[in-house]
Design a protein around this motif. Structure first.
Motif, PDB file in Angstrom:
ATOM      1  N   ARG A  75      39.648  -4.302  28.988  1.00 21.06           N
ATOM      2  CA  ARG A  75      39.800  -2.906  28.583  1.00 21.06           C
ATOM      3  C   ARG A  75      41.229  -2.453  28.804  1.00 21.06           C
ATOM      4  NH1 ARG A  75      35.722  -1.854  25.311  1.00 21.06           N
ATOM      5  NH2 ARG A  75      33.694  -2.174  26.224  1.00 21.06           N
ATOM      6  N   ILE A  91      43.787   8.027  23.104  1.00 23.17           N
ATOM      7  CA  ILE A  91      42.941   6.867  22.866  1.00 23.17           C
ATOM      8  C   ILE A  91      41.741   7.353  22.055  1.00 23.17           C
ATOM      9  CG2 ILE A  91      41.618   4.968  23.838  1.00 23.17           C
ATOM     10  CD1 ILE A  91      43.249   5.108  26.346  1.00 23.17           C
ATOM     11  N   TYR A  99      38.303   0.682  20.438  1.00 24.07           N
ATOM     12  CA  TYR A  99      39.201   1.750  20.877  1.00 24.07           C
ATOM     13  C   TYR A  99      40.578   1.551  20.254  1.00 24.07           C
ATOM     14  CZ  TYR A  99      35.347   2.684  23.940  1.00 24.07           C
ATOM     15  OH  TYR A  99      34.085   2.975  24.392  1.00 24.07           O
TER      16      TYR A  99
ATOM     17  N   LEU B 125      43.700   9.818  32.760  1.00 23.55           N
ATOM     18  CA  LEU B 125      43.252   9.703  31.367  1.00 23.55           C
ATOM     19  C   LEU B 125      42.258  10.841  31.160  1.00 23.55           C
ATOM     20  CD1 LEU B 125      43.023   8.308  28.634  1.00 23.55           C
ATOM     21  CD2 LEU B 125      41.295   6.796  29.623  1.00 23.55           C
ATOM     22  N   HIS B 127      39.645  13.232  29.245  1.00 28.19           N
ATOM     23  CA  HIS B 127      38.578  13.311  28.242  1.00 28.19           C
ATOM     24  C   HIS B 127      38.403  14.782  27.868  1.00 28.19           C
ATOM     25  CE1 HIS B 127      35.189  11.287  26.260  1.00 28.19           C
ATOM     26  NE2 HIS B 127      34.492  12.378  26.497  1.00 28.19           N
ATOM     27  N   ILE B 153      41.797  11.543  25.374  1.00 32.42           N
ATOM     28  CA  ILE B 153      40.734  11.149  24.453  1.00 32.42           C
ATOM     29  C   ILE B 153      40.262  12.437  23.788  1.00 32.42           C
ATOM     30  CG2 ILE B 153      38.447  10.088  24.225  1.00 32.42           C
ATOM     31  CD1 ILE B 153      39.043   8.812  27.063  1.00 32.42           C
ATOM     32  N   GLN B 165      29.620   6.564  26.821  1.00 34.72           N
ATOM     33  CA  GLN B 165      30.129   5.193  26.673  1.00 34.72           C
ATOM     34  C   GLN B 165      31.654   5.159  26.715  1.00 34.72           C
ATOM     35  OE1 GLN B 165      29.238   3.170  22.937  1.00 34.72           O
ATOM     36  NE2 GLN B 165      29.546   1.182  23.903  1.00 34.72           N
ATOM     37  N   THR B 166      32.287   6.116  26.038  1.00 34.52           N
ATOM     38  CA  THR B 166      33.750   6.142  25.987  1.00 34.52           C
ATOM     39  C   THR B 166      34.342   6.371  27.373  1.00 34.52           C
ATOM     40  OG1 THR B 166      33.661   6.940  23.709  1.00 34.52           O
ATOM     41  CG2 THR B 166      35.728   7.279  24.890  1.00 34.52           C
ATOM     42  N   ASP B 169      33.811   3.090  29.329  1.00 31.64           N
ATOM     43  CA  ASP B 169      34.629   1.960  28.875  1.00 31.64           C
ATOM     44  C   ASP B 169      36.109   2.172  29.194  1.00 31.64           C
ATOM     45  OD1 ASP B 169      32.404   0.710  27.885  1.00 31.64           O
ATOM     46  OD2 ASP B 169      32.838   1.085  25.766  1.00 31.64           O
ATOM     47  N   LEU B 170      36.585   3.395  28.973  1.00 31.84           N
ATOM     48  CA  LEU B 170      38.026   3.649  29.120  1.00 31.84           C
ATOM     49  C   LEU B 170      38.393   4.091  30.532  1.00 31.84           C
ATOM     50  CD1 LEU B 170      38.786   5.378  25.690  1.00 31.84           C
ATOM     51  CD2 LEU B 170      39.091   2.978  26.332  1.00 31.84           C
TER      52      LEU B 170
END
Lengths: 411, 411
Positions: A75, A91, A99, B125, B127, B153, B165-166, B169-170
């Motif tokens: 990842r 992203i 992604y 990061l 979201h 994101i 999920q995002t 995963d990220l």
């Protein structure tokens, strides 16, 4: 103001080839040095050995369908990027999941070029109906519009009445989005009696753009151009006049290959679009998009000198399940490679007598019972399923990029 | 790394006052010179005459509710902006419709400050679950995150499973959006058995943030701070510790006024939030937001020295329809102003004996039958409807900013 976005578009063909060869060597070396996945897969290759653009065909292909497992293994980007994560702006998340990164680089997706060719200029107020949520579509389009200096209404999808009112009130001049949603907006405006004749140009993408829709828009004073791109690569090709195919973007090198292989097809043959991008942040090398197209013989009459392609002609991913087993185009290719007499082949799958039947149709100049039997053996060996073989004369099979043709109809 | 976004936050109070007075004079002059609507409404005012911040109370109020008609009269922004349209990055569309500009200025909405106070740093990061479509909420939040150097994101609303999920995963570390949607995402992750404990901080806004939700998030390792802002102004106030109100942003000057008027209330009184912004592109002067709050007596214990407010306490727009006639808070204010003996008043509307009844409750130290009758006459004159008057002692009415209290229950 020039009708071209920059001087790259009108370079002499050999000048472009020379400059792209230099850029390609440097990009391959950059990918090897800075993207861990390419350090591995290109270990045996020395980019300095590249003598011509055609030599790129010796390099391995990276398939879009691989990205899911590559990213799951490392990842977020499977080791294919060459930009520190701290320099990312976004992203995105596409179905798969796959992604996609966007770095801080202005016009990261290179959409300014297609927007300029579609007539977009600084004075335009752009109504952007691609989604901004999770998918990069909205950002791809708007970063190009911002590079041109346009103000953007980030309209997104749905809310048709609000879209109509906003276009009317703000006098938006340019639309970006799918052609079908633009048609819906125009029909809603007519139904409501709201004047949105301020719209006079459009960039459409994301789906087929049939001539009937193009005519519908033109009747309402909207000149629409289409483009083709992907969430991994950004812009790949774009229209300049609406009747001479799509011109390849200056930021990528395009090959058309036999689906499931890395073998470059001659111009005119329909095959899978494989792209090597000059984007230093996400340096995808020979990226097999899974989309079909063909290189056209003629240049665009608009004066842009890059190759033209026919636009999107379907999906190259033709994997089929036959009697419970997956058959991939790669397996069909292995059969062909084992028999140099075969120039081209197509595996036809049918539902006959209540079971799956498959037949490999092969173009060859040397039709013989011996060859037929030999190919039958190879087919069984390589696909693990027994199938028939039919040998036909060269030129008999359709030029449509289809390697596995699933014709099963269950009645 | 400092716990403060910049040195402005910890200025001495008198230093802030001096610097804001200078900035205010310059902003008023700028608005007069470059925004046509202010050239007109401020024609009689000379900003050089401003001796203290308190003098701003003599300037006229621009009401949020006026924007609809002002903008309809002069598209797109009613002459209230001072930036050429060619320098806009976005135009947004809010219900009304009210259109809002965002210029090319980085961190246009000044959200970096609230994100920093909520613990967001370059390594995060983010979201972002505010919508990017038509409304500025998504762009407001992300421009602040980008100013801090965070990757974003752009998640938007809905698609809860994909959001889970995002994030997983990220490994997103920070959430922006409504508190209720964060709760939904966390509950969905628990239901699916997906680990999203990577999330450890949040900036929430757009709705009430009850202590129960704050506790729910804290139990899952997420420290969430809230902020208050509007689509016209950007950030207005922000939390730093979660228990001492919202600190006023350094880019605005805040007053709390009696709803429907421009009269500044003493600290502690609940009234309408009126903002003068230092944003040069959209220089709103004494902009009445329609939202209620109150200035708190104490500074935040975190070291930031600006005033604190209690956060959003409801809508100040208390227009009611009584026996078919609109009654506005401005009309109630006119009644009060006609009788200097009245300090404060509240119009109570009830449904009694099958009809609308209204009663003006007035705080006064001089209760008399003569005053009562005089106010009744004024009420009928100014509201065009007959109503009762009740005189009460000062301090009897609730401190909740309510000028018109609609208590009708139809049984």
């Amino acid at each position: 103001m020039s009708e071209f976005y920059d001087a790259l578009e009108t370079r002499a063909v050999d000048e472009r080839e020379q400059e792209q060869l230099t850029a390609l060597k440097s990009q391959l070396q950059h990918a090897k040095t800075n993207a861990p996945a390419y350090a591995e897969s290109l270990a045996a290759f020395d980019p300095a050995d590249l003598k011509s653009l055609a030599d790129l065909s010796r390099y391995p292909v990276t398939r879009k369908s691989e990205l899911i497992t590559r990213q799951a293994g490392m990842r977020p980007f499977g080791g294919l990027t060459a930009v520190p994560e701290g320099q990312l702006k976004y992203i995105f998340s596409s179905p798969g999941p796959i992604y996609e990164p966007q770095s801080m680089r202005p016009d990261y997706w290179r959409f300014a070029r297609t927007l300029y060719a579609a007539g977009f200029r600084k004075e335009d107020l752009v109504h952007n109906c691609f989604s901004y949520h999770l998918t990069p579509a909205g950002a791809m389009a708007e970063s190009g519009a911002h590079a041109l200096g346009c103000a953007v209404i980030p309209a997104g999808v749905g809310q048709t009445e609000l879209q109509v009112q906003t276009i009317h009130d703000l006098k938006a001049t340019a639309y970006i989005g799918t052609p079908s949603f633009l048609k819906i907006i125009l029909e809603k405006a007519e139904e409501l009696g709201v004047d949105i004749s301020c719209l006079n140009k459009a960039l459409v993408s994301g789906e087929a753009f049939p001539p009937s829709t193009r005519a519908f828009l033109l009747e309402r004073g909207i000149k629409a151009m289409q483009c083709y791109g992907t969430a991994d690569l950004g812009l790949i090709a774009y229209e300049s006049s609406g009747d001479s195919g799509l011109i390849v973007d200056e930021g990528v090198y395009l090959e058309i290959v036999r689906p499931g292989t890395g073998d470059v097809l001659p111009d005119g043959e329909v095959g899978e679009i494989v792209i090597t991008t000059f984007n230093p942040d996400y340096p995808l090398i020979r990226f097999a998009t899974g989309d079909l197209s063909a290189v056209m013989e003629a240049q665009s009459p608009c004066g842009r000198t890059n190759k033209c392609i026919k636009g999107w002609m379907g999906r190259a991913d033709q994997t089929a399940k036959v009697r419970g087993m997956f058959i991939h185009p790669e397996q069909v290719d292995k059969v062909i490679k084992r028999h140099p007499e075969i120039q081209k082949a197509r595996l036809v799958i049918e539902w006959l007598d209540e079971s799956d039947q498959m037949t490999l149709h092969c173009e060859t100049a040397e039709v013989s019972e011996a060859l037929k039997q030999a190919v039958e053996v190879s087919l069984r060996d390589l696909c693990k399923i027994r199938g028939g073989v039919v040998l036909v004369q060269p030129g008999s099979l359709a030029n449509d990029g289809v390697v596995i043709s699933d014709q099963r109809v269950y009645t």
